[in-house]
Write a protein that holds these residues in place. Structure first.
Motif, short mmCIF file in Angstrom:
data_model
loop_
_atom_site.label_atom_id
_atom_site.label_comp_id
_atom_site.label_asym_id
_atom_site.label_seq_id
_atom_site.Cartn_x
_atom_site.Cartn_y
_atom_site.Cartn_z
N THR A 193 -11.81 26.64 76.22
CA THR A 193 -10.59 27.29 75.75
C THR A 193 -10.04 26.47 74.59
OG1 THR A 193 -10.13 28.01 78.01
CG2 THR A 193 -8.33 28.20 76.43
N CYS A 194 -9.68 27.15 73.51
CA CYS A 194 -9.09 26.48 72.35
C CYS A 194 -7.67 27.00 72.13
CB CYS A 194 -9.93 26.74 71.10
SG CYS A 194 -11.52 25.89 71.11
N TYR A 195 -6.78 26.04 71.86
CA TYR A 195 -5.38 26.36 71.60
C TYR A 195 -5.01 25.83 70.21
CZ TYR A 195 -5.16 27.00 76.67
OH TYR A 195 -5.39 27.42 77.95
N PRO A 196 -4.40 26.67 69.36
CA PRO A 196 -4.03 26.19 68.02
C PRO A 196 -2.76 25.34 68.03
CG PRO A 196 -3.37 28.47 68.29
CD PRO A 196 -4.09 28.08 69.56
N GLY A 231 -7.60 34.32 64.90
CA GLY A 231 -6.56 35.09 65.58
C GLY A 231 -5.24 34.38 65.72
N LYS A 232 -5.21 33.10 65.34
CA LYS A 232 -4.00 32.28 65.47
C LYS A 232 -3.44 32.32 66.89
CE LYS A 232 -2.68 32.61 60.62
NZ LYS A 232 -1.63 32.91 59.68
N GLN A 233 -4.36 32.31 67.86
CA GLN A 233 -3.96 32.29 69.27
C GLN A 233 -5.09 31.66 70.07
OE1 GLN A 233 -3.33 36.34 70.34
NE2 GLN A 233 -5.47 36.91 70.24
N ASP A 234 -4.81 31.39 71.34
CA ASP A 234 -5.82 30.76 72.17
C ASP A 234 -7.02 31.69 72.33
OD1 ASP A 234 -3.75 32.11 73.83
OD2 ASP A 234 -5.20 31.73 75.44
N ALA A 235 -8.18 31.08 72.55
CA ALA A 235 -9.43 31.82 72.72
C ALA A 235 -10.28 31.11 73.76
CB ALA A 235 -10.18 31.91 71.39
N LYS A 236 -11.01 31.92 74.55
CA LYS A 236 -11.81 31.36 75.63
C LYS A 236 -13.21 31.96 75.59
CE LYS A 236 -9.90 31.19 79.73
NZ LYS A 236 -9.42 31.49 81.09
N GLU A 237 -14.22 31.12 75.84
CA GLU A 237 -15.62 31.55 75.86
C GLU A 237 -16.39 30.76 76.91
OE1 GLU A 237 -17.13 34.00 74.27
OE2 GLU A 237 -15.45 34.51 72.96
N ARG A 286 -9.82 16.37 85.07
CA ARG A 286 -11.26 16.65 85.27
C ARG A 286 -11.85 17.52 84.17
NH1 ARG A 286 -11.24 18.56 91.37
NH2 ARG A 286 -9.62 19.82 90.42
N GLU A 287 -11.02 18.11 83.33
CA GLU A 287 -11.53 18.89 82.21
C GLU A 287 -11.73 17.97 81.01
OE1 GLU A 287 -8.86 19.92 83.97
OE2 GLU A 287 -9.65 21.71 84.92
N GLY A 288 -12.66 18.37 80.17
CA GLY A 288 -12.87 17.64 78.92
C GLY A 288 -11.87 18.14 77.89
N ILE A 289 -11.23 17.20 77.19
CA ILE A 289 -10.23 17.59 76.19
C ILE A 289 -10.58 16.91 74.87
CG2 ILE A 289 -7.79 17.56 75.54
CD1 ILE A 289 -7.16 17.27 78.55
N MET A 290 -10.58 17.71 73.80
CA MET A 290 -10.78 17.16 72.46
C MET A 290 -9.69 17.70 71.54
SD MET A 290 -14.90 17.25 71.71
CE MET A 290 -15.19 18.98 72.05
N HIS A 308 -9.14 21.59 72.30
CA HIS A 308 -10.36 22.16 72.87
C HIS A 308 -10.47 21.64 74.30
CE1 HIS A 308 -14.72 21.97 73.71
NE2 HIS A 308 -14.93 22.82 72.73
N ILE A 309 -10.38 22.55 75.28
CA ILE A 309 -10.47 22.15 76.70
C ILE A 309 -11.73 22.78 77.29
CG2 ILE A 309 -9.38 22.25 78.97
CD1 ILE A 309 -6.68 22.38 77.50
N SER A 310 -12.54 21.95 77.90
CA SER A 310 -13.79 22.46 78.51
C SER A 310 -13.80 22.12 79.99
CB SER A 310 -15.00 21.87 77.80
OG SER A 310 -14.96 20.47 77.78
#
Length: 168
Positions: free
Chosen positions: A88-91, A65-71, A5-9, A104-106
């Motif tokens: 949320t973005c994961y490298p 930051g070379k790590q996951d980030a959420k906004e 159900r989440e958007g993934i790119m 990129h997960i939304s």
């Protein structure tokens, strides 16, 4: 990924879309061919530059930051409808140890955000009602005290009158 159900790119480090799941394609009413190679901010925000300011870019944060980030972001579909999205973005690191691609997960949290706003509005309205009722209660208490004091004074005066009448 059709049942997710989440958007993934899958994005490049320079914001270009390599792949997107069905939820993303459905949300923006586009095909994979329509969005491949396009900038993510162009598709999700309808703007010509990466997110900044109040709408911080989790992809930029993820790379820096070379790590996951959420906004929390505001996105717009092709019809211009606004939605609140937790992004949320994961490298994915390349051979040099740098983020080469980003997942990129939304997740649409519009209902949650709107419910919180309604609750906030209701709480504010309840506070105003409480303040108004408290003021009315103070008024009633003051009136009651005046009334009781007046009645006690009347009883006292009647007693004095009766005492005077019995003395005469």
């Amino acid at each position: 990924t059709d049942g997710i159900r989440e958007g993934i790119m899958l994005l490049t480090a320079d914001f270009k879309i390599l792949w997107a799941n069905r939820m993303i394609l459905k949300a923006y009413n586009l095909s994979l061919k329509d969005i491949q190679g396009k900038f993510c901010y162009k598709i999700t925000h309808k703007v010509d530059a990466p997110c900044s300011g109040d709408d911080a870019c989790p992809l930029t944060e993820c790379i820096a930051g070379k790590q996951d980030a959420k906004e929390l972001h505001v996105h717009y579909d092709n019809a211009g409808r606004k939605s609140f999205v937790e992004v949320t973005c994961y490298p994915i690191f390349n051979s040099e140890g740098q983020p080469g691609e980003i997942i990129h997960i939304s997740r649409d949290i519009t209902d949650e955000v709107e419910a919180k706003e309604k609750i906030k509005t209701y709480v504010e309205e309840l506070e105003k009602t409480k303040d108004k009722l408290s003021a009315q209660l103070r008024e009633l208490e003051s009136f009651s005290k005046l009334s009781v004091d007046r009645e006690l004074k009347m009883i006292e005066l009647k007693k004095k009158i009766k005492d005077l009448e019995t003395k005469t």
